[in-house]
Structures are given as C-alpha cells and as structure tokens.
Motif scaffolding. Structure first.
Motif, PDB file in Angstrom:
ATOM      1  N   GLY A  18       0.759  -1.307   0.048  1.00 56.57           N
ATOM      2  CA  GLY A  18       0.020   0.007  -0.146  1.00 56.57           C
ATOM      3  C   GLY A  18       0.860   1.262   0.140  1.00 56.57           C
ATOM      4  N   ALA A  19       1.799   1.298   0.737  1.00 56.54           N
ATOM      5  CA  ALA A  19       2.729   2.306   0.920  1.00 56.54           C
ATOM      6  C   ALA A  19       3.568   2.706  -0.385  1.00 56.54           C
ATOM      7  CB  ALA A  19       3.833   2.193   2.172  1.00 56.54           C
ATOM      8  N   GLU A  20       3.785   1.689  -1.116  1.00 58.62           N
ATOM      9  CA  GLU A  20       4.406   1.843  -2.343  1.00 58.62           C
ATOM     10  C   GLU A  20       3.660   2.607  -3.174  1.00 58.62           C
ATOM     11  OE1 GLU A  20       6.745  -1.432  -3.437  1.00 58.62           O
ATOM     12  OE2 GLU A  20       6.913  -0.709  -5.669  1.00 58.62           O
ATOM     13  N   LEU A  21       2.411   1.793  -3.598  1.00 57.64           N
ATOM     14  CA  LEU A  21       1.442   2.455  -4.510  1.00 57.64           C
ATOM     15  C   LEU A  21       0.996   3.684  -4.114  1.00 57.64           C
ATOM     16  CD1 LEU A  21      -0.444   1.851  -7.110  1.00 57.64           C
ATOM     17  CD2 LEU A  21      -2.137   1.003  -5.333  1.00 57.64           C
ATOM     18  N   PHE A  22       0.683   3.944  -2.742  1.00 56.51           N
ATOM     19  CA  PHE A  22       0.225   5.270  -2.332  1.00 56.51           C
ATOM     20  C   PHE A  22       1.187   6.288  -2.240  1.00 56.51           C
ATOM     21  CE2 PHE A  22      -0.926   8.349   1.383  1.00 56.51           C
ATOM     22  CZ  PHE A  22      -2.313   8.541   0.686  1.00 56.51           C
ATOM     23  N   GLY A  23       2.631   6.104  -2.314  1.00 51.12           N
ATOM     24  CA  GLY A  23       3.455   7.232  -2.252  1.00 51.12           C
ATOM     25  C   GLY A  23       3.784   7.629  -0.878  1.00 51.12           C
ATOM     26  N   TRP A  24       3.610   6.815   0.178  1.00 50.92           N
ATOM     27  CA  TRP A  24       3.819   7.260   1.764  1.00 50.92           C
ATOM     28  C   TRP A  24       4.974   8.137   1.851  1.00 50.92           C
ATOM     29  CZ3 TRP A  24       0.594   7.649   5.451  1.00 50.92           C
ATOM     30  CH2 TRP A  24       1.083   7.910   7.019  1.00 50.92           C
ATOM     31  N   SER A  25       6.108   7.951   1.300  1.00 47.75           N
ATOM     32  CA  SER A  25       7.223   8.550   1.562  1.00 47.75           C
ATOM     33  C   SER A  25       7.121  10.067   1.182  1.00 47.75           C
ATOM     34  CB  SER A  25       8.281   8.276   0.649  1.00 47.75           C
ATOM     35  OG  SER A  25       7.900   8.032  -0.790  1.00 47.75           O
ATOM     36  N   GLY A  68      -7.694 -16.910  12.206  1.00 41.87           N
ATOM     37  CA  GLY A  68      -7.230 -15.777  10.961  1.00 41.87           C
ATOM     38  C   GLY A  68      -8.174 -14.506  11.060  1.00 41.87           C
ATOM     39  N   ASP A  69      -7.692 -13.656  10.368  1.00 38.04           N
ATOM     40  CA  ASP A  69      -8.417 -12.359  10.533  1.00 38.04           C
ATOM     41  C   ASP A  69      -8.502 -11.839   8.908  1.00 38.04           C
ATOM     42  OD1 ASP A  69      -6.698  -9.624  11.689  1.00 38.04           O
ATOM     43  OD2 ASP A  69      -5.941 -11.168  10.354  1.00 38.04           O
ATOM     44  N   LEU A  70      -9.436 -10.779   9.047  1.00 42.74           N
ATOM     45  CA  LEU A  70      -9.528 -10.138   7.393  1.00 42.74           C
ATOM     46  C   LEU A  70      -8.861  -8.761   7.977  1.00 42.74           C
ATOM     47  CD1 LEU A  70     -13.239 -11.137   6.880  1.00 42.74           C
ATOM     48  CD2 LEU A  70     -11.145 -12.258   5.848  1.00 42.74           C
ATOM     49  N   GLY A  71      -7.539  -8.665   7.841  1.00 46.55           N
ATOM     50  CA  GLY A  71      -6.827  -7.520   7.956  1.00 46.55           C
ATOM     51  C   GLY A  71      -6.828  -6.313   6.840  1.00 46.55           C
ATOM     52  N   SER A  72      -6.616  -5.355   7.114  1.00 46.40           N
ATOM     53  CA  SER A  72      -6.881  -4.274   6.032  1.00 46.40           C
ATOM     54  C   SER A  72      -6.259  -3.040   6.486  1.00 46.40           C
ATOM     55  CB  SER A  72      -8.088  -3.809   5.541  1.00 46.40           C
ATOM     56  OG  SER A  72      -8.746  -2.929   6.301  1.00 46.40           O
ATOM     57  N   VAL A  73      -5.522  -2.200   5.739  1.00 51.36           N
ATOM     58  CA  VAL A  73      -4.716  -0.981   5.754  1.00 51.36           C
ATOM     59  C   VAL A  73      -5.257  -0.254   4.678  1.00 51.36           C
ATOM     60  CG1 VAL A  73      -2.477   0.134   5.817  1.00 51.36           C
ATOM     61  CG2 VAL A  73      -2.858  -2.268   6.730  1.00 51.36           C
ATOM     62  N   GLN A  74      -5.818   0.954   5.189  1.00 47.98           N
ATOM     63  CA  GLN A  74      -6.244   2.134   4.081  1.00 47.98           C
ATOM     64  C   GLN A  74      -5.516   3.184   4.563  1.00 47.98           C
ATOM     65  OE1 GLN A  74     -10.497   2.425   3.997  1.00 47.98           O
ATOM     66  NE2 GLN A  74     -11.004   0.375   3.230  1.00 47.98           N
ATOM     67  N   PHE A  75      -5.025   3.823   3.133  1.00 44.61           N
ATOM     68  CA  PHE A  75      -4.267   5.194   3.062  1.00 44.61           C
ATOM     69  C   PHE A  75      -5.137   6.327   2.386  1.00 44.61           C
ATOM     70  CE2 PHE A  75      -1.461   1.756   2.591  1.00 44.61           C
ATOM     71  CZ  PHE A  75      -0.331   2.067   3.441  1.00 44.61           C
ATOM     72  N   VAL A 102      -3.083   7.229   7.240  1.00 44.72           N
ATOM     73  CA  VAL A 102      -3.122   5.858   7.537  1.00 44.72           C
ATOM     74  C   VAL A 102      -4.078   5.380   8.363  1.00 44.72           C
ATOM     75  CG1 VAL A 102      -1.229   5.168   8.630  1.00 44.72           C
ATOM     76  CG2 VAL A 102      -2.122   3.595   6.846  1.00 44.72           C
ATOM     77  N   GLY A 103      -5.142   4.238   8.043  1.00 50.26           N
ATOM     78  CA  GLY A 103      -5.736   3.445   9.124  1.00 50.26           C
ATOM     79  C   GLY A 103      -5.694   2.102   8.881  1.00 50.26           C
ATOM     80  N   GLN A 104      -5.803   1.175  10.071  1.00 50.95           N
ATOM     81  CA  GLN A 104      -5.554  -0.016   9.910  1.00 50.95           C
ATOM     82  C   GLN A 104      -7.125  -0.787  10.704  1.00 50.95           C
ATOM     83  OE1 GLN A 104      -1.449  -1.512   9.764  1.00 50.95           O
ATOM     84  NE2 GLN A 104      -1.976  -1.778  11.773  1.00 50.95           N
ATOM     85  N   SER A 105      -7.053  -2.079  10.130  1.00 45.70           N
ATOM     86  CA  SER A 105      -8.465  -2.737  10.909  1.00 45.70           C
ATOM     87  C   SER A 105      -8.037  -4.308  10.880  1.00 45.70           C
ATOM     88  CB  SER A 105      -9.663  -2.161   9.993  1.00 45.70           C
ATOM     89  OG  SER A 105      -9.712  -2.927   8.682  1.00 45.70           O
ATOM     90  N   THR A 106      -9.198  -4.740  11.534  1.00 48.33           N
ATOM     91  CA  THR A 106      -9.325  -6.286  11.649  1.00 48.33           C
ATOM     92  C   THR A 106     -10.724  -6.696  11.581  1.00 48.33           C
ATOM     93  OG1 THR A 106      -8.606  -8.270  12.866  1.00 48.33           O
ATOM     94  CG2 THR A 106      -9.040  -6.253  14.298  1.00 48.33           C
ATOM     95  N   TRP A 107     -11.036  -7.585  11.104  1.00 51.43           N
ATOM     96  CA  TRP A 107     -12.296  -8.327  11.332  1.00 51.43           C
ATOM     97  C   TRP A 107     -12.481  -9.774  11.554  1.00 51.43           C
ATOM     98  CZ3 TRP A 107     -16.999  -6.481  12.906  1.00 51.43           C
ATOM     99  CH2 TRP A 107     -17.932  -7.008  12.541  1.00 51.43           C
ATOM    100  N   PRO A 108     -13.397 -10.285  12.284  1.00 48.31           N
ATOM    101  CA  PRO A 108     -13.151 -11.819  12.673  1.00 48.31           C
ATOM    102  C   PRO A 108     -13.609 -12.359  11.304  1.00 48.31           C
ATOM    103  CG  PRO A 108     -14.165 -10.695  14.416  1.00 48.31           C
ATOM    104  CD  PRO A 108     -14.192  -9.532  13.173  1.00 48.31           C
ATOM    105  N   ARG A 109     -12.984 -13.691  11.003  1.00 49.91           N
ATOM    106  CA  ARG A 109     -13.621 -14.578   9.972  1.00 49.91           C
ATOM    107  C   ARG A 109     -14.790 -15.271  10.679  1.00 49.91           C
ATOM    108  NH1 ARG A 109      -8.387 -17.032   7.144  1.00 49.91           N
ATOM    109  NH2 ARG A 109      -7.704 -15.178   5.853  1.00 49.91           N
ATOM    110  N   PHE A 110     -15.932 -14.920  10.625  1.00 49.51           N
ATOM    111  CA  PHE A 110     -17.180 -15.732  10.724  1.00 49.51           C
ATOM    112  C   PHE A 110     -17.748 -16.551  10.090  1.00 49.51           C
ATOM    113  CE2 PHE A 110     -17.869 -11.525  13.258  1.00 49.51           C
ATOM    114  CZ  PHE A 110     -17.363 -11.903  14.446  1.00 49.51           C
ATOM    115  N   VAL A 111     -18.233 -17.783  10.545  1.00 52.67           N
ATOM    116  CA  VAL A 111     -18.946 -18.746   9.475  1.00 52.67           C
ATOM    117  C   VAL A 111     -20.190 -19.267  10.240  1.00 52.67           C
ATOM    118  CG1 VAL A 111     -18.390 -21.023   8.544  1.00 52.67           C
ATOM    119  CG2 VAL A 111     -16.623 -19.506   8.914  1.00 52.67           C
ATOM    120  N   THR A 112     -21.040 -19.033   9.284  1.00 56.42           N
ATOM    121  CA  THR A 112     -22.381 -19.733   9.592  1.00 56.42           C
ATOM    122  C   THR A 112     -22.523 -20.970   9.494  1.00 56.42           C
ATOM    123  OG1 THR A 112     -23.297 -17.432   9.324  1.00 56.42           O
ATOM    124  CG2 THR A 112     -24.930 -19.593   9.449  1.00 56.42           C
ATOM    125  N   LEU A 113     -22.362 -21.721  10.391  1.00 52.23           N
ATOM    126  CA  LEU A 113     -22.367 -23.425  10.089  1.00 52.23           C
ATOM    127  C   LEU A 113     -23.544 -23.944   9.552  1.00 52.23           C
ATOM    128  CD1 LEU A 113     -20.693 -24.496  13.499  1.00 52.23           C
ATOM    129  CD2 LEU A 113     -19.643 -24.207  11.304  1.00 52.23           C
TER     130      LEU A 113
END
Lengths: 781, 211
Positions: A444-451, A633-640, A469-480
């Motif tokens: 992300g930093a490379e594409l965004f040009g964080w430098s 595991g989680d569903l991690g993300s980073v947004q710029f 920048v902001g980060q997040s996580t969301w659990p991997r929920f499964v409906t059985l």
C-alpha cells in the motif's frame, strides 16, 4: 478412515507462501492450488445478473405486482414518548378504496410496558402503530393521514448526553433485551444492568474479558495518550427501502422480501403467525441494498401479513424514505474515552476503553473489539455502555462497533507514534504482529507514495494536503447452518439452490464460479437459483459470513455430483472414476488421451433425470477458535488517505484512497473491487458528511430524506485504488472469506489522520465538517 | 452543456418547481448537511393546459413510451414514475427519494433526462418517454450497458437504471467525454453501494468504443 491428509497452500504469494498439511473429511474435494493455477476462481468474472440490472429487467420486491394486490401504508407515531388513549379510524375506514386497517395492540394479558392500555407505549417518532391496505398507494397514504391518534404525552429525551443525566426522563423503566438484528455482531448487551437510561457495561467479548492489570500497565508506560472521540448516528439508507409483498395462500404464506436474510424472515413470520416453517416461503431474488439493516421481518412484515389475512388479497408494503430513516436502523453514535500507554520503544503497556453510545430504543451501541485485538497489549479493559434515548432503534451496519472503535483507536495510535517521534506506518510495523497487514502496509505504501508524507501542518498555502493511514481487523465468522443443493440435469444444465440471498455483493456469481471451476464448465453454464427458503438454508448476508459459509458447501456439493457422474462414465469406459477428470466441458481419462466425452454427453448416461446432491458447511480444517463458527485468522486491512483541506472555507476533499485488503482466497477480483469501493465511499461519507440531525425539542429527525441527508455523490468520490492480498490458510475447500465489513472500517480513521497531517490540528469528532475545521483552526491561531 | 431551463414559460414566478424549493430548503439546514443541489435532470416546469380542470377521479390519457403509444387510466395526482411502474409495468424506473433528489427515476422526455418521480403523468402530453427498458434496441445492448457489465458497474443494481440513463445521455451528446464530464453527468445519481468508480470507468470505455 473418515479423514485423509492433504497439503494446502499456506501463506501469502510473493511473501511467505508455503504449505500446510490438513486433515480433511474423506468426502470433501481435493485441495485447490493457488489462484494462478485455477481457471475461473480469482478472475474478473462478469456478474451473472448484471444484464438484468442494466436493462431494468431485474425484479425487486418493490417491483412485484400480483393479481388483486393491495397497497399498504404504515401508521406511525409523530410524538417521541406517549401512551395512546385512543385511535379513531372511522374517517379512514370510510374512504373509498380502503380495504382493511390493522392496529398494533398489546397482546392480551401481557400489558407489558404499556400497562393496561390497548396500544403499546410510544417510545420514538416513527414507531409503527398500524397500517392500511387500499386499492392504491395514494389511497393508503390518504387513509393514514385521516387516522386520529390521541396521545397522552410523556417527557422524553433525544440527546444522548442528556439521557445520561440522573434526572433524565426514563425511556424504559424495565430491563430490555437486545433485538435480534441489533448492533454489535456476536455480542450480547445486557439491558438489565445499569441505572436509568445507561445500561451495561459490556466488558468482554468472545475474544475474552479484561487482560492483565491496567494500573501496572500505565505505570510501566513512558508515554500516555488519553483522548475522547465522538462519532455520530447515521442511517443506512439503502436505495430500496425495507418492505415485503405478502401473498397468503390457502396452503403457504409467500413473502417476497427485500432482505439480507431470507431464513431469518421466514423464521420470524412462522413464529409470529404460529405456522410451521414449511408453510412460510420467503423469496428475495433481487434486493436494493441493506448494509446490515435488513435481517428482520420488522413490524412491516407481520403488518402486511395481517392486512393480507384481513383482506384475503396479496399486500404490497414498502416503506417510504422518511420511514426508512426513522425506524429501520442506524449506526449508533459513540463517545469513546481511550487511554493508551507505551514504553519508549513503542511497546504497548496498557489500553483502556470506555464508551457510551445510543442505539435509540435498542441496544448494541458497543464499539467492537478492535481496541481489544488489533494490537497485542498485555493490559486491557473496556467498559461499553448503551444509553437509551427516544429515537429509532439502531441496527447492525457493516462491521458493527468496529467502525466507531477504529476511528478512536487508529487516531490514538497515530498520536502515540508522533509522541514517540516515529512515522505512523513504521510504528505500526513495530507493534502489529499481523503478517497480512505487514504486506498490505508494504504494498500500500508503495502504491500510495507514503514517502511523500510531510510533517503535520507543514503543507503551505490555503489548500493544505495531508496523508494518513488507518488499519483494521475483522474476525472470520462462519455460519455453520449453510447448505447448498446442486442438480445436474440429464442432457446438460447445472442448477444451484440455496436460501442464501445476493444483497448486491455478487453472491450468485461466486457460487457459479465455484461450481464452474469444480465441474470444468463455464460460469454461463451454471444457473444459480437462490434467495428462496424452499431451498436448503443459507446464511444471512451479515458479518461478512457469506463467502466463507456458502462457498465450501457449494464446492463440496458440486464435487459429490461430479463424482456421481464420473462413476457412470467410468463404468462405460470400464475404468475407475479416480482415473477421470473434467476440464473445458469435457470428461477425460488421465492415462488415455483417446477417451474423451463432453460433459453434456456424460449426463446422458444418467439413469435418473437429475443427479441431486446437498452439502452443508463442515467445520474449518483444523477447527475453529470458537465452536460456533469463529474461524482462525482475520480479515486485515490497511487504508491510506490523501486529503486536501481548504483552510479558508473549511472544506475537506478526499483526493485519493489506497485500500489494501485480504479475504483469504479472493474469488472475483472485479466484485471485490466494487465492494471495497463501496466500503471506502461509505467511510468517506461517515468521516465527512452524513449525520442524523435530531430536533431535541420535538424528537423529530430533521433530515429524513435524501436531499438534506448528505452523502457522497459523484463529485465527492475520491480516486480509489485497491490492493487485494491473497492469503491462503487451508481452512476449507475454498479457503475464501468475505470483504463487506473490512472495506468500511479503517477509512474514517485514515481520513482523520490525513486531515491532522494537513492542518496540524487533530479532530476528535466526526463528521468533520467545514465548520469543525474552521473552529479547529481558530484554536491554533 | 445544455441549458437546464427548457421551457420559456418557466420564467414566471408562480412556476417555482418543487425541486427548486427543496434545493433552497437544503441550504438552510445546519451541521453536516451540505449542498446537495446536484441533480442534473432537466427542469420541465408544470404548465397544465389552461382552462381545464382534472380530477379527482381517474382519466384516460395516451402516452408514447419506448416508441409505443398506450392508453392508461390515471388520477391527476399520478406521477410519471407511478404511471410507468404501476400502470405500464415498466418497473426498471425506480423510486428512491420520491422528491427529485437522487435520479433513480430518470427517464427521457423527448430525449432529455427528467426526474419522473416529481413529474405529473398528465404533463407528459405528446412528448415521447424513453425508459431504461427502451435503451437496448432490437435486443442489442447500448455500449454503456455493455460497459457496465464489463466493468462491474452495478452492485445491488437499484440505482443502475438511473445511472445508465444519465450515462447514455452523456455519451449520446458528447462523443469525447472526460472523467469530469462523467462525474457531471452522474452528479445527481445516488448510489449507496459505491459503484461510482466503476460507473466512471465503464462510461469512459463505452464512449471510446462508440467513436
């Protein structure tokens, strides 16, 4: 043996891809390689129902017209707190064209909070009181306007901070329970604890309770960040409002519903009318958006059914825009106190969170688990309170709780980085242990040009630029409880059936892709019939559960059907079915290239007119974190975010967002981009624009429409670039998960951090408006 | 860009359109409620035939829709959107805000986009209506529709008919639009799923293919 061992791809291609051995059920299909080696999965496959959408031929619930159908309109309260002494329907019932009026009454003997009154107590403006069925919608509207409701008004409280005061009017003087579709997913908020309008606190989640010792943690800290953050109430505003068409036949009640959970609506309607589930059929072929608010039959579902019962005719009942804003869900607001301690090297020593939020007359205003789990920290505690107010109930909305929570946490982390004299991204490298977010930060930093990022407030000129920048996580929920039926028809034709619905994310298409990949066919060869509770039960479209819940049984069912078909071919070729394969519409023999037969020819070997297989979701390979379906595991993300702030007008423009996301094995790149775009745009809206404006003096919402309820239109859309990181973990036959919630979590925090970087003053409250920018700037000059 | 004010009679003061009023009202609210006068659809002012009185009962009118003239019986309070959806079964036209603020109900009147939710069915007169169902010709999709499919420009799809109408009108009237032109053409179209980036991309691609 009921299981066998296989090696699965494990890790992130281009980073740490390896293998892991998993023990898997014997009947499940062999491992899929990474997406590069697959034909249909992970590609830009066109949405299979796009043709109907672009030609106007897609039939939504609101478009349904049945013979003899009546149109209904709900009667709603126009005061925020009252008992109803009487309701006069005489004028309405004598209006030509009116067929039935149904008023909501307290159940006999129950009384409830309404005491001995006939009608339930009014707790908010817009509360449903009854409904009218008429020849046309215009007549129904007119009839509703002729109904006279006599209220005995009571004191009320709209504003959350007023509701928290000792002497505030009490919204409920009894314990209440969380409504089924309310607020923070997977969390139960106890409405019986607490005093007055303040209920709770909720101090634990399925990730556990408090950790360590906060006092010791803060004593160890060299640096402390202590702040209070505020977020607003906003409403979902799906383009198609909530609603149903109920056709109550002699044998079956058919409910066409604009819902993201056909099975839940079926269960509710069966329960309300004391019908077996087999006698209620809920259908949703196309639906115009939900974002978390459409899991329930609400009060409009039973109302339409009651009117259908009274008239013996089908009843159309879709809400109007105002009703949608008032009564059909909102994301609760929050006031979050956050205290973070860290050592000089940045190591977190303590995180303390205390939040208050109002979901109106509902519960579920917690701020999620993000402060608890995003960064490891030995000492943690949270107290999350629900505050009851006389306003419409909240509902789940894309990553319930986490979006509010991330806005606070990710700004606090930024502030901590600054105090430690560290770049915010480098600081996250130091404290974040997630491998996938590490890759997302790099790419992300490379594409965004964080430098390009300059020190806060150093941008010159009237319009100042900032990067955040902001980060997040969301659990991997499964409906059985997720099942799929596949039918292979003799002479060709493959059909999929499940009650799971497509709320616009492309569920139909990913199901077709999975089947096409497994059967060696093309996506266009697969007919996907979903959104019907007469088919095997599928999950609700919430919590980003659908992909991870429905695609493994889809593949498993397709595999079982394929094996049944291949056995027939094997018999004909006098070989073993394990020697056969399907590819490009052909059945072939691995060792004998001369043996070939088209898939269609193969189906002609069937003894019956169809092969039908139903498969259900098995547990994840290697099990779950929690047996009810909390996957590892989680569903991690980073947004710029890149913003421009006009320091003279106060206008903030989001110029660009780079959104780096993971969802296990990506299934459809185009659809994932679409959903990420949507999450980002709703995040931009949350950060800068939308806000439910209430009149505290009357309890009415002031902007219950579209022209004054500001959301982004084309002119406010930033340039959005997405990065989708493949991450394999060998957890199911597809190893795929959703993206709906993750896409929406980090955006507001990234924008707030970018605004700070631009002007050098931090804003702790959203929406960030021209007014708040100008106020903030005056504070520094 | 074409002049928004199509009707020379509309200069008179009595013709304050409902949308014009709403636009003014939007400016006066507080907090985060910002300008939202971004509706592109052209203003067809109401000018019912003078001296005639209609209603309140239903009356039969003729309407030319997608090349076919049909008779329908409507009350004078019927909007064009309701006439299309409830009387002619053309449900591709969606009603979302019901007050001219979101363009989901966009149809063409003699080729010009209008918001059918705030237009009286009786005011259509002899003008020809084109709806989303009339955009594909002889079973062939318009290049904009093709491009919407190709670039995944629909999600839930409820705004899509209105989006297609706005984008088709753009490319039919501007052979070489740039991104700003597409944003301008769709500035009145609300999408809650966030299809905008793909709508922009699809429309630019469609325009290229039409040259």
């Amino acid at each position: 043996m009921d299981t066998r061992k296989e090696k699965f791809p494990y890790g992130i291609p281009g980073h740490n891809l390896g293998e892991i051995e998993r023990e898997i059920p014997m009947e499940e299909p062999p491992v899929w390689p990474v997406n590069d080696e697959l034909k249909v999965i992970g590609k830009r496959v066109k949405r299979i129902d796009a043709l109907e959408k672009v030609t106007g031929k897609a039939i939504y619930t609101s478009d349904i017209k049945l013979p003899g159908m009546l149109y209904a309109k709900m009667l709603r309260s126009n005061v925020p707190h009252a008992t109803i002494s009487s309701i006069d329907v005489s004028k309405a019932s004598s209006l030509p064209g009116v067929h039935a009026i149904h008023l909501i009454e307290n159940a006999p003997k129950e009384g409830g909070d309404g005491g001995t009154n006939t009608y339930p107590m009014v707790k908010y403006v817009g509360q449903p009181l009854g409904g009218v069925a008429a020849e046309s919608l215009e007549i129904a509207k007119e009839a509703v306007s002729l109904i006279k409701v006599n209220y005995e008004k009571k004191p009320f409280v709209i504003d959350m901070e007023s509701a928290m005061e000792i002497n505030a009017p009490i919204v409920f003087d009894a314990p209440i329970t969380q409504q089924q579709d309310g607020g923070d997913v997977g969390e139960t908020h106890d409405g019986s604890k607490g005093e007055g309008n303040v209920r709770g606190p909720s101090t634990s989640s399925f990730f556990g309770g408090p950790r360590g010792n906060l006092e010791e943690g803060f004593n160890e800290a060299d640096v402390i960040v202590e702040r209070t953050y505020r977020t607003q109430v906003h409403t979902h505003m799906p383009l198609e409002t909530h609603g149903v068409v109920v056709d109550w036949g002699a044998d079956v009640m058919t409910v066409y519903a604009s819902t993201q959970n056909t099975a839940a609506v079926r269960n509710e309607m069966a329960s309300v009318f004391n019908l077996p589930k087999s006698k209620v059929r809920v259908i949703c072929e196309f639906m115009g958006g939900g974002f978390g608010a459409k899991h329930s039959a609400g009060s409009f579902g039973p109302m339409a059914a009651n009117l259908a019962k009274k008239t013996g005719r089908p009843v159309w009942l879709m809400l109007d825009r105002k009703e949608e804003h008032l009564a059909e869900g909102n994301r609760p607001n929050s006031i979050q106190y956050l205290k973070i301690g860290a050592k000089k090297d940045g190591t977190l020593t303590g995180i303390q969170q205390r939040s208050h939020g109002t979901a109106g007359v509902g519960l579920g205003a917690g701020v999620g688990r993000i402060a608890q789990i995003l960064y490891p920290c030995p000492n943690f505690a949270t107290e999350q309170y629900d505050v009851l107010t006389n306003a419409g109930p909240g509902a789940a909305w894309r990553a319930p709780g986490n979006v509010q929570g991330a806005f606070g946490l990710e700004q606090a982390i930024d502030e901590m980085a600054e105090k430690l004299d560290l770049d915010p991204l480098r600081y996250r490298d130091r404290i974040d242990t997630s491998e996938v977010r590490k890759v997302e930060r790099q790419r992300g930093a490379e594409l965004f040009g964080w430098s390009r990022r300059q020190p806060p407030g150093s941008s010159t000129g009237v319009v100042k630029k900032g990067l955040g920048v902001g980060q997040s996580t969301w659990p991997r929920f499964v409906t059985l409880d997720s099942s799929v039926e596949i039918k292979i028809h003799k002479g060709g034709g493959v059909e999929i059936r499940s009650s799971v619905q497509d709320i616009g994310t492309g569920t139909k298409t990913i199901i077709a892709q999975v089947v096409a990949e497994e059967l060696g066919l093309q996506v266009k060869d697969i007919k996907v019939n979903i959104g019907d509770t007469f088919f095997p039960v599928g999950p609700g479209s919430g919590g980003s559960v659908v992909t991870g819940s429905i695609t493994p049984p889809t593949r498993n069912a397709a595999f079982e059907a394929k094996m049944a078909l291949l056995k027939l071919v094997a018999k004909k070729w006098e070989t073993d079915s394990s020697e056969l394969y399907v590819e490009d519409g052909q059945v072939g023999h691995k060792a004998n290239a001369d043996l070939k037969m088209s898939f269609k020819e193969a189906t002609k070997l069937m003894r019956t007119s169809q092969i039908s297989k139903i498969a259900s979701r098995s547990d994840d390979y290697g099990g779950f974190q929690q047996p009810w379906g909390l996957a590892y595991g989680d569903l991690g993300s980073v947004q710029f975010a890149e913003v421009s702030v006009n320091t003279e007008t106060g206008f903030v423009k989001v110029d660009r967002i780079v959104a780096a996301h993971s969802c296990g094995r990506p299934l459809n790149i185009g659809q994932l981009e679409s959903q990420i775009n949507g999450g980002v745009i709703q995040g931009v809206s949350y950060a800068l624009y939308e806000n439910r404006v209430m009149d505290n003096g009357t309890g009415h919402m002031m902007n219950a429409n579209i022209d004054q309820y500001k959301v982004p239109f084309s002119m406010e859309i930033p340039e959005i670039e997405t990065i989708i990181v493949e991450e394999y973990s060998g957890r199911s036959s597809t190893d795929a998960y959703g993206i709906g919630e993750p896409a929406n979590i980090a955006t507001a925090a990234a924008i707030a951090n970018a605004v700070y970087n631009a002007i050098g003053v931090r804003l702790y409250e959203i929406p960030i408006t021209p007014s708040s920018i100008l106020k903030a700037l005056r504070n520094v000059s | 860009m074409e002049k928004k004010d199509q009707d020379p009679e509309s200069k008179s003061a009595k013709n304050i359109s409902r949308r014009g009023f709403i636009r003014g009202a939007g400016l006066s609210t507080a907090g985060s409620v910002l300008l939202s006068s971004n509706v592109l659809a052209f203003d067809y002012r109401e000018h019912p035939a003078k001296g005639k009185e209609f209603g309140p009962g239903a009356m039969t009118i003729k309407m030319k829709v997608n090349g076919i003239t049909k008779s329908i019986s409507v009350e004078p309070r019927t909007t064009l959107a309701a006439a299309l959806r409830d009387h002619l079964g053309l449900t591709g036209t969606k009603v979302v805000c019901d007050r001219g603020a979101c363009s989901a109900c966009t149809v063409y009147l003699d080729g010009k986009p209008v918001n059918s939710c705030i237009m009286s069915a009786l005011d259509v007169g002899d003008k020809e209506v084109t709806t989303i169902e009339g955009i594909a010709k002889n079973g062939e999709l318009h290049p904009v529709q093709e491009a919407f499919i190709e670039h995944d420009a629909s999600q839930c799809g409820y705004c899509t008919p209105g989006m297609v109408m706005s984008c088709v009108h753009l490319v039919e009237n501007n052979p070489n639009p740039n991104l700003e032109d597409v944003k301008d053409a769709t500035r009145g179209n609300l999408c809650r799923c966030g299809t905008y980036p793909h709508v922009f991309k699809a429309t630019l691609e469609a325009a290229k293919k039409m040259i």
